[in-house]
Design an enzyme around this catalytic site. Structure first.
Site, PDB file in Angstrom:
ATOM      1  N   SER A 170       0.831  -1.200   0.000  1.00 19.72           N
ATOM      2  CA  SER A 170       0.000   0.000   0.000  1.00 19.72           C
ATOM      3  C   SER A 170       0.870   1.256   0.000  1.00 19.72           C
ATOM      4  CB  SER A 170      -0.895   0.030   1.238  1.00 19.72           C
ATOM      5  OG  SER A 170      -1.728  -1.104   1.265  1.00 19.72           O
TER       6      SER A 170
HETATM    7  N1  SAH Z   1      -0.349  -5.065   4.198  1.00 18.79           N
HETATM    8  C1  SAH Z   1       0.253  -5.436   2.950  1.00 18.79           C
HETATM    9  C2  SAH Z   1      -0.689  -5.191   1.806  1.00 18.79           C
HETATM   10  C3  SAH Z   1      -0.605  -6.308   0.816  1.00 18.79           C
HETATM   11  S1  SAH Z   1      -1.885  -6.310  -0.396  1.00 18.79           S
HETATM   12  C4  SAH Z   1       1.589  -4.756   2.748  1.00 18.79           C
HETATM   13  O1  SAH Z   1       1.947  -3.886   3.540  1.00 18.79           O
HETATM   14  O2  SAH Z   1       2.309  -5.133   1.820  1.00 18.79           O
HETATM   15  C5  SAH Z   1      -3.097  -7.347   0.364  1.00 18.79           C
HETATM   16  C6  SAH Z   1      -2.717  -8.775   0.622  1.00 18.79           C
HETATM   17  O3  SAH Z   1      -3.900  -9.445   1.067  1.00 18.79           O
HETATM   18  C7  SAH Z   1      -2.212  -9.570  -0.586  1.00 18.79           C
HETATM   19  O4  SAH Z   1      -0.937 -10.067  -0.334  1.00 18.79           O
HETATM   20  C8  SAH Z   1      -3.241 -10.696  -0.733  1.00 18.79           C
HETATM   21  O5  SAH Z   1      -2.688 -11.925  -1.160  1.00 18.79           O
HETATM   22  C9  SAH Z   1      -3.806 -10.802   0.675  1.00 18.79           C
HETATM   23  N2  SAH Z   1      -5.120 -11.426   0.782  1.00 18.79           N
HETATM   24  C10 SAH Z   1      -6.185 -11.317  -0.049  1.00 18.79           C
HETATM   25  N3  SAH Z   1      -7.210 -12.075   0.395  1.00 18.79           N
HETATM   26  C11 SAH Z   1      -6.790 -12.673   1.541  1.00 18.79           C
HETATM   27  C12 SAH Z   1      -7.398 -13.595   2.469  1.00 18.79           C
HETATM   28  N4  SAH Z   1      -8.645 -14.046   2.307  1.00 18.79           N
HETATM   29  N5  SAH Z   1      -6.661 -13.995   3.540  1.00 18.79           N
HETATM   30  C13 SAH Z   1      -5.388 -13.572   3.710  1.00 18.79           C
HETATM   31  N6  SAH Z   1      -4.770 -12.715   2.871  1.00 18.79           N
HETATM   32  C14 SAH Z   1      -5.449 -12.273   1.795  1.00 18.79           C
END
Ligand code: SAH
Length: 209
Positions: free
Chosen positions: A60
């Protein structure tokens, strides 16, 4: 481009974007954001944008991490937080500076493994990382002071409220093409929802990958 000056510029920009918490500004000036992305794009790590982290996912943008962290640390107690969507582990690391224990769950195995290695290298020890589907939360650490979704839920994830402590907060993006950041606080009168601002996140997806 990962120098102290680059970080200072990011902090100045966050202030101009409305981030007021000196705690959040201080920590985001310290956590090495460039260590969470591929070396080839690390010169862009402190820019005002989200960046690819592989597997079609993104880290993000700094503003949104700051905004969500500011909301998170406003809770009464900073004991246990659950992050749903570990991704590269940057938000996890920022939260780990404020909360006693950070639980974080990621559905993509490759990302979960990389995040685990990265956090251990950086010496971020107060985290419990899981590879799994976080759509239904994570009972292990419940109840939580804060539940933070870093992927957009298609509808308000009401079932997760059961894993919040009284007074706890759930911070989450909701929607599809058009998304909104919201916060539900579990008050003595029950859950109270606030609609915050328009956002753009990758979708929360079911199952493991
Ligand atoms: N907080 C992260 C943001 C990553 S983007 C950072 O700082 O990099 C969001 C993430 O959520 C992705 O890696 C995606 O694979 C994950 N995601 C999506 N659906 C999910 C679920 N049901 N359970 C766990 N993770 C999930």
């Amino acid at each position: 481009m990962t120098s102290a000056r680059t970080r200072t510029r990011m902090i100045e920009r966050l202030k101009s974007q409305g981030i007021v918490s000196s705690e959040v500004l201080g920590i985001m000036g310290e956590v090495p954001r460039h260590a969470f992305v591929d070396e080839a794009i690390s010169h862009k790590a402190y820019d005002d944008m989200s960046l690819p982290i592989g597997h079609g996912q993104t880290i993000s943008q700094p503003y949104i991490v700051a905004r969500m962290t500011e909301l998170a640390i406003g809770v009464a107690q900073r004991e246990r937080v659950l992050e749903i969507g570990t991704g590269c582990g940057y938000q996890t690391t920022v939260l780990a500076q404020f909360f006693k224990t950070v639980y974080s769950i990621e559905r993509i195995g490759g990302l979960a493994k990389q995040a685990r290695e990265r956090l251990s290298t950086l010496g971020v020890l107060n985290t419990r990382l899981r590879h799994g589907d976080g759509s239904r939360g994570l009972p292990d650490g419940a109840p939580y002071d804060v539940i933070m979704l870093t992927a957009a839920a298609p509808v308000v994830p009401e079932a997760l409220i059961a894993q919040l402590k009284p007074g706890g907060r759930m911070i989450f993006p909701v929607g599809g093409e058009i998304q909104e950041l919201r916060m539900i606080e579990l008050t003595t009168d029950g859950p109270v929802e606030q609609r915050l601002e328009k956002v753009r996140f990758v979708p929360l997806l079911p199952g493991m990958a």
